[in-house]
Design an enzyme around this catalytic site. Structure first.
Site, PDB file in Angstrom:
ATOM      1  N   LYS A   7      -6.178 -19.522  -7.247  1.00  0.00           N
ATOM      2  CA  LYS A   7      -5.671 -20.723  -7.891  1.00  0.00           C
ATOM      3  C   LYS A   7      -5.986 -21.948  -7.058  1.00  0.00           C
ATOM      4  CE  LYS A   7      -0.957 -20.325  -6.159  1.00  0.00           C
ATOM      5  NZ  LYS A   7       0.425 -20.290  -6.544  1.00  0.00           N
ATOM      6  N   HIS A   8      -6.000 -23.033  -7.649  1.00  0.00           N
ATOM      7  CA  HIS A   8      -5.803 -23.480  -9.011  1.00  0.00           C
ATOM      8  C   HIS A   8      -7.168 -23.896  -9.549  1.00  0.00           C
ATOM      9  CE1 HIS A   8      -1.767 -24.109  -7.268  1.00  0.00           C
ATOM     10  NE2 HIS A   8      -1.332 -23.798  -8.478  1.00  0.00           N
ATOM     11  N   HIS A  20       3.629 -31.054  -9.989  1.00  0.00           N
ATOM     12  CA  HIS A  20       4.995 -30.703 -10.369  1.00  0.00           C
ATOM     13  C   HIS A  20       5.707 -31.928 -10.948  1.00  0.00           C
ATOM     14  CE1 HIS A  20       4.160 -27.463  -7.468  1.00  0.00           C
ATOM     15  NE2 HIS A  20       4.971 -26.756  -8.242  1.00  0.00           N
ATOM     16  N   ASP A  90      -0.888 -22.508 -14.986  1.00  0.00           N
ATOM     17  CA  ASP A  90       0.110 -22.805 -13.975  1.00  0.00           C
ATOM     18  C   ASP A  90       1.440 -22.938 -14.726  1.00  0.00           C
ATOM     19  OD1 ASP A  90       1.345 -23.456 -11.577  1.00  0.00           O
ATOM     20  OD2 ASP A  90       0.015 -25.110 -11.106  1.00  0.00           O
TER      21      ASP A  90
END
Length: 174
Positions: A7-8, A20, A90
């Site tokens: 990831k990512h 976030h 995600d």
């Protein structure tokens, strides 16, 4: 007894904000992304599990973050990078994405993610996501089975006390 998750995809290193909290936008030319940013992912393309990035790459798809971009998942993750493992979004509850959680789940699957992840544990939100996702089937199911087939038993039982001591030592030197 665990599987790695790459990831990512297709890269998060140039993101200037925390996904976030808000949506990162990367304005790097495609040639630079392909030469630099995608290189680690190409090297790890045989791994069983991958996760998308909630990042807009203006040179690839100026209107959608990778998680909800069919062009990025098809052309870059599956194409240029060559990743054919199980691809998950995600966390859909992050603030980088627009829409309801159900819309986010639908958009990530429509773009080509095999799984839509919701990670904060809020039951009402999990139910909203679950209402929008189909039962795993077809190519996503085959990728899931292929990933799980790569699980192996640990060669020895894990001594958690010893592991904690070693982990604490590593942290002390960081």
């Amino acid at each position: 007894g665990v599987l790695p998750v790459v990831k990512h995809m297709p890269g998060h290193g140039r993101a200037g904000v925390d996904s976030h909290k808000s949506l990162p936008v990367v304005d790097t030319p495609r040639a630079d992304l392909e030469r630099i940013d995608f290189a680690p992912f190409r090297a790890l393309r045989q791994m069983p599990l991958g996760m998308t990035a909630h990042v807009v790459y203006t040179a690839l798809d100026p209107g959608n973050p990778a998680t909800t971009s069919a062009a990025i998942i098809r052309d870059i993750v599956r194409g240029t990078i060559g990743f054919d493992g199980l691809l998950m979004s995600d966390d859909l509850s992050m603030q980088a994405l627009n829409g309801t959680l159900g819309e986010r789940a639908s958009a990530s699957l429509a773009a080509g993610c095999d799984l839509a992840l919701h990670c904060n544990g809020r039951m009402a939100e999990m139910e909203e996501v679950a209402a929008e996702v189909p039962v795993l089937s077809g190519k996503p199911l085959a990728r899931s089975k292929a990933a799980l087939a790569r699980l192996t038993e640990p060669s020895a039982p894990v001594d958690t006390d010893s592991a904690y001591v070693k982990f604490s030592e590593w942290l002390a030197t960081a």
